[in-house]
Design a protein around this motif. Structure first.
Motif, PDB file in Angstrom:
ATOM      1  N   ILE A 108       0.823  -1.185  -0.060  1.00  0.00           N
ATOM      2  CA  ILE A 108      -0.121   0.084  -0.049  1.00  0.00           C
ATOM      3  C   ILE A 108       0.855   1.189  -0.054  1.00  0.00           C
ATOM      4  O   ILE A 108       0.612   2.172  -0.685  1.00  0.00           O
ATOM      5  CB  ILE A 108      -0.973   0.116   1.169  1.00  0.00           C
ATOM      6  N   GLY A 109       1.781   1.445   0.900  1.00  0.00           N
ATOM      7  CA  GLY A 109       2.843   2.348   0.995  1.00  0.00           C
ATOM      8  C   GLY A 109       3.560   2.601  -0.320  1.00  0.00           C
ATOM      9  O   GLY A 109       3.950   3.803  -0.571  1.00  0.00           O
ATOM     10  N   TYR A 110       4.118   1.495  -0.699  1.00  0.00           N
ATOM     11  CA  TYR A 110       5.273   1.636  -1.911  1.00  0.00           C
ATOM     12  C   TYR A 110       4.425   2.173  -3.087  1.00  0.00           C
ATOM     13  O   TYR A 110       4.899   2.807  -3.747  1.00  0.00           O
ATOM     14  CB  TYR A 110       5.643   0.165  -2.347  1.00  0.00           C
ATOM     15  N   TYR A 111       3.239   1.477  -3.379  1.00  0.00           N
ATOM     16  CA  TYR A 111       2.353   2.197  -4.709  1.00  0.00           C
ATOM     17  C   TYR A 111       1.760   3.289  -4.665  1.00  0.00           C
ATOM     18  O   TYR A 111       1.038   4.061  -5.498  1.00  0.00           O
ATOM     19  CB  TYR A 111       1.502   0.922  -4.945  1.00  0.00           C
ATOM     20  N   MET A 112       1.529   3.968  -3.342  1.00  0.00           N
ATOM     21  CA  MET A 112       0.964   5.203  -3.201  1.00  0.00           C
ATOM     22  C   MET A 112       2.012   6.232  -3.879  1.00  0.00           C
ATOM     23  O   MET A 112       3.372   6.305  -3.463  1.00  0.00           O
ATOM     24  CB  MET A 112       0.821   5.637  -1.714  1.00  0.00           C
ATOM     25  N   PRO A 113       1.284   7.197  -4.536  1.00  0.00           N
ATOM     26  CA  PRO A 113       2.237   8.005  -5.323  1.00  0.00           C
ATOM     27  C   PRO A 113       3.105   9.084  -4.271  1.00  0.00           C
ATOM     28  O   PRO A 113       2.457   9.469  -3.154  1.00  0.00           O
ATOM     29  CB  PRO A 113       1.371   9.032  -6.166  1.00  0.00           C
TER      30      PRO A 113
END
Length: 331
Positions: free
Chosen positions: A168-173
């Motif tokens: 979730i955190g990684y793919y959030m822009p």
């Protein structure tokens, strides 16, 4: 023989204008070297090192990783792995100016986040990290696997980890979630009391009774009570973010990044040094599944299991260091 008890932080000016902080202990004239990479929210600290290093005539060096404490962040245009190999080359070249490509015996070790750095050094091309040819063994304490290749990594995460540093955190822009969590944590970690409270909430209060007793016994053997050790850890938490939060902000991208190699594709020379993994059975911060993945993909690896949670390997470290540094264990 020149020895050091490891109480003083040292600083190495780097060619790019950055600074590398480090500490060391043991026999400072020895060419048998343990290079230890630290974990989350701490710094290179050699003040409580194992007696094994003296008995084995070892020089213990623990640098502070880029973006943590007094070590400068990586330059904006430089990949983390290239910054790390350059920094460690500079540090070891400074400490061993007579290095000729093979005249030191280097053991690489890391704990938690530091296992990522240790693996980057282990697999680094020799033209970027010439000291890699001298690696005699690798110790990974509570290891992280490379999320880029370990496709099932998220299955073993707690919900907190799944959010950050998970998918979730990684793919959030724009690394947005890291910025939000940094804002929350910065308010908690402004004081030593806040850092202690956070450590108790996330680590120590989760211990069962058996581990609490083991922790108390371990502390007592070292002339402390458990509160002393928690306070020492809290002090290092504050040091780790005293200059900036860049180390924290870089963590999710680092865990998901290309470390420069695939564990299952290392050549024969890189695979020569053995890898010892430790896995705590109830560790939800560094799940044992990550150690299993690495053991299955590195060509020369084995696992040492211990009971307990994330901190439990601490109580076995003298035993682990002795085993790791015993040449006959690797024959």
């Amino acid at each position: 023989m020149s020895t050091d008890i490891g109480s003083e932080e040292r600083f190495l000016p780097l060619r790019d204008g950055r600074t590398l902080a480090y500490a060391e202990a043991g026999n400072l004239s020895s060419k048998t070297v343990v290079l230890y990479m630290h974990g989350f929210f701490t710094v290179g600290d050699a003040s409580q090192t194992s007696h094994v290093f003296l008995s084995k005539n070892v020089r213990f060096i623990t640098p502070t990783m880029p973006g943590w404490g007094n070590t400068s962040p990586p330059p904006p245009s430089t990949l983390y792995r290239d910054c790390l190999t350059s920094d460690m080359t500079a540090l070891l070249s400074h400490l061993y100016p007579d290095f000729d490509g093979h005249n030191i015996k280097l053991y690489i070790a890391g704990g938690s986040l530091g296992t990522v750095a240790a693996q980057i050094l282990y697999g680094a091309p020799y033209d970027k990290f010439a000291f890699g040819r001298c690696i005699a063994g690798v110790l990974l304490l509570g290891a992280f696997s490379p999320f880029r290749y370990h496709t099932d990594y998220a299955k073993y995460m707690t919900w907190t980890q799944y959010i950050l540093p998970g998918p979730i955190g990684y793919y959030m822009p724009f690394n947005l979630l890291s910025h939000i969590i940094k804002f929350v944590l910065a308010r908690k970690l402004k004081t030593i009391e806040g850092a202690e409270a956070s450590l108790r909430e996330t680590v120590f209060d989760r211990m069962d009774q058996a581990e609490r007793e083991e922790f108390a016994k371990w502390s007592e053997e070292r002339g402390m009570v458990p509160d002393d050790y928690v306070r020492k850890m809290a002090e290092n938490v504050l040091k780790s973010t005293s200059k900036s939060w860049v180390g924290f902000m870089l963590t999710p991208p680092l865990l998901h990044s290309d470390w420069g190699f695939r564990p299952d594709a290392l050549d024969e020379e890189h695979s020569r040094p053995p890898v010892l993994l430790t896995a705590s059975k109830d560790d939800d911060m560094s799940p044992v599944a990550y150690a299993y993945y690495l053991a299955a993909n590195y060509k020369n690896a084995r696992i040492k299991h211990v009971d307990g949670g994330h901190m439990s390997i601490l109580y076995h470290m003298d035993e682990v260091w002795a085993e790791f540094l015993a040449d006959e264990q690797w024959s």
